[in-house]
Design a protein around this motif. Structure first.
Motif, short mmCIF file in Angstrom:
data_model
loop_
_atom_site.label_atom_id
_atom_site.label_comp_id
_atom_site.label_asym_id
_atom_site.label_seq_id
_atom_site.Cartn_x
_atom_site.Cartn_y
_atom_site.Cartn_z
N ALA A 22 0.72 -1.16 -0.04
CA ALA A 22 0.08 0.12 -0.03
C ALA A 22 0.81 1.22 -0.09
CB ALA A 22 -0.93 0.01 1.25
N VAL A 23 2.12 1.16 0.34
CA VAL A 23 2.93 2.44 0.74
C VAL A 23 3.55 2.71 -0.85
CG1 VAL A 23 4.92 3.14 1.32
CG2 VAL A 23 3.44 1.97 2.91
N THR A 24 3.73 1.52 -1.77
CA THR A 24 4.42 1.83 -2.84
C THR A 24 3.80 2.61 -3.91
OG1 THR A 24 5.57 -0.26 -2.58
CG2 THR A 24 5.41 0.68 -5.01
N PRO A 25 2.57 2.67 -4.07
CA PRO A 25 1.84 3.44 -5.10
C PRO A 25 1.83 4.81 -4.65
CG PRO A 25 0.40 2.00 -4.21
CD PRO A 25 1.51 1.40 -3.74
N LEU B 155 3.99 10.31 -5.55
CA LEU B 155 4.84 11.40 -5.16
C LEU B 155 6.21 11.53 -5.86
CD1 LEU B 155 4.07 10.92 -1.25
CD2 LEU B 155 3.12 12.84 -2.67
N GLY B 156 6.10 10.85 -6.99
CA GLY B 156 7.21 11.18 -7.65
C GLY B 156 8.76 10.29 -7.53
N HIS B 157 8.55 9.34 -6.77
CA HIS B 157 9.69 8.59 -6.23
C HIS B 157 9.61 7.14 -6.74
CE1 HIS B 157 11.28 11.66 -3.68
NE2 HIS B 157 10.17 11.71 -3.20
N ARG B 158 10.55 6.12 -6.92
CA ARG B 158 10.77 4.99 -7.50
C ARG B 158 10.97 4.12 -6.25
NH1 ARG B 158 13.82 7.94 -10.67
NH2 ARG B 158 15.62 7.63 -9.59
N ALA B 159 9.84 3.33 -5.66
CA ALA B 159 9.74 2.53 -4.35
C ALA B 159 10.39 1.13 -4.92
CB ALA B 159 8.31 2.45 -3.95
N LEU C 20 4.51 10.11 14.13
CA LEU C 20 3.47 9.59 13.06
C LEU C 20 2.56 8.68 14.11
CD1 LEU C 20 2.42 8.30 10.31
CD2 LEU C 20 4.17 6.37 10.56
N ASP C 21 1.19 9.13 13.65
CA ASP C 21 0.12 8.94 14.89
C ASP C 21 0.02 7.44 14.16
OD1 ASP C 21 -1.62 8.57 16.63
OD2 ASP C 21 -3.30 9.91 15.55
N SER C 22 0.56 6.33 14.71
CA SER C 22 0.10 4.88 14.21
C SER C 22 0.70 3.84 15.46
CB SER C 22 0.80 4.66 13.14
OG SER C 22 2.09 4.29 13.17
N GLY C 23 0.54 2.73 15.22
CA GLY C 23 1.12 1.57 15.84
C GLY C 23 2.65 1.12 15.10
N HIS C 24 3.01 -0.02 15.52
CA HIS C 24 4.31 -0.17 15.12
C HIS C 24 4.41 -0.86 13.74
CE1 HIS C 24 8.36 -1.73 15.94
NE2 HIS C 24 8.04 -2.90 15.28
N TRP C 25 3.32 -0.92 13.06
CA TRP C 25 3.11 -1.35 11.60
C TRP C 25 2.49 -0.39 10.70
CZ3 TRP C 25 2.81 -4.70 15.77
CH2 TRP C 25 3.96 -5.64 15.81
N PRO C 26 2.99 0.85 10.51
CA PRO C 26 2.30 1.99 9.77
C PRO C 26 2.21 1.73 8.21
CG PRO C 26 4.52 2.61 10.39
CD PRO C 26 4.35 1.42 10.97
N MET C 27 2.84 0.77 7.59
CA MET C 27 2.83 0.36 6.11
C MET C 27 1.44 -0.22 6.13
SD MET C 27 4.67 -1.90 8.11
CE MET C 27 6.55 -1.66 7.65
N PHE C 28 0.78 -0.79 7.32
CA PHE C 28 -0.52 -1.47 6.85
C PHE C 28 -1.47 -0.43 7.48
CE2 PHE C 28 2.36 -5.17 7.89
CZ PHE C 28 2.47 -6.04 6.57
N ALA D 37 -0.58 6.11 3.50
CA ALA D 37 -0.32 7.23 2.83
C ALA D 37 0.11 8.45 3.39
CB ALA D 37 -1.80 7.64 2.53
N GLU D 38 -0.04 8.24 4.95
CA GLU D 38 0.95 9.05 5.98
C GLU D 38 2.24 8.82 5.98
OE1 GLU D 38 1.51 12.26 8.39
OE2 GLU D 38 0.12 11.97 6.89
N LEU D 39 2.76 7.33 5.92
CA LEU D 39 3.83 7.17 5.94
C LEU D 39 4.66 7.34 4.56
CD1 LEU D 39 6.27 5.56 7.27
CD2 LEU D 39 5.20 3.22 6.19
N ALA D 40 3.92 7.09 3.78
CA ALA D 40 4.55 7.58 2.28
C ALA D 40 4.92 9.06 2.13
CB ALA D 40 3.56 6.94 1.15
N ARG D 41 4.12 9.93 2.62
CA ARG D 41 4.19 11.27 2.77
C ARG D 41 5.47 11.51 3.70
NH1 ARG D 41 3.87 15.60 5.74
NH2 ARG D 41 3.26 14.62 7.68
#
Length: 228
Positions: A18-21, A26-30, A203-211, A215-219
């Motif tokens: 979910a982070v990659t797209p 945002l213009g980066h190559r994940a 970052l307002d999340s738990g330990h696994w923000p990629m899940f 979107a906020e992690l990507a930002r």
């Protein structure tokens, strides 16, 4: 910019689905990394082999990449920065801190039949997992890949002091930047205490923000790439 994504224990490259797209928008190559021993049936994989895979990904980048490491893999990201201090633009640490030279990589839970299985959600009760609903918990647990013993119990070897010049961003999910600074000041993260450039972002999340907050992690990762 190339952004190399390294998941923590029990995760492979699919954890960043979910982070990659969001990063690419945002213009980066994940570039999510799946390392030796992560789903290939190789329970004999070693920490050195995983490090070699990360270094190979750094070397294959057309420009200096941003390294992103999550949880226990923060040590793996730091090892890669030690191996290629002049070849990475920066290092982002999500929910973790690098271990020092001579320490075990991630000898945290029981080893069974040559691997360290996911221990269930009990050890992560509270802020670590409070933002994960039952569907996410079930999916993460079902996809969890046992960690080879020689990875979990591998010894951290750091050799190049130039790693301290690599810019570091500490993403603070289940803890605050103030707590992170206090832990470093108290000597709990001696490698970061010697780092020359460390930023802290909340970052307002738990330990696994990629899940739970992709979107906020990507930002935040895109902002770190801009600083780098």
């Amino acid at each position: 910019m190339d952004i190399l994504l390294i998941g923590g224990l029990w995760l492979d490259g699919t954890a960043w689905h979910a982070v990659t797209p969001a990063l690419e928008a945002l213009g980066h190559r994940a570039r999510p990394l799946t390392l030796p021993g992560q789903g290939d049936g190789r329970t004999s994989a070693t920490l050195d082999e995983q490090l070699a895979a990360v270094v190979a990904a750094v070397d294959a980048s057309a420009e200096k990449p941003l390294l992103v490491a999550h949880s226990a893999a923060c040590t793996l990201g730091w090892l890669a920065a030690d191996a290629r201090p002049d070849a990475v633009a920066g290092l982002v640490l999500i929910g973790g801190f690098p271990h020092a030279d001579g320490q075990a990589y991630a000898d945290f839970f029981e080893i069974r039949d040559g691997v360290m299985p996911f221990p269930g959600w009990g050890p992560f009760a509270g802020p670590d997992s409070a933002d994960l609903d039952e569907e996410l918990r079930s999916r993460i647990a079902a996809d969890a890949i046992p960690v080879p013993e020689q990875v979990a119990r591998g010894t951290v070897r750091l050799t190049d002091p130039r790693r301290y010049g690599v810019p570091v961003t500490v993403v603070c999910p289940e803890f605050t930047p103030e707590q992170a600074r206090a832990w470093i000041a108290a000597g709990d993260a001696p490698e970061l205490a010697r780092a020359e450039h460390v930023d802290f972002v909340d970052l307002d999340s738990g330990h696994w923000p990629m899940f739970s907050a992709p979107a906020e992690l990507a930002r935040l990762l895109a902002a770190a790439a801009s600083r780098a």
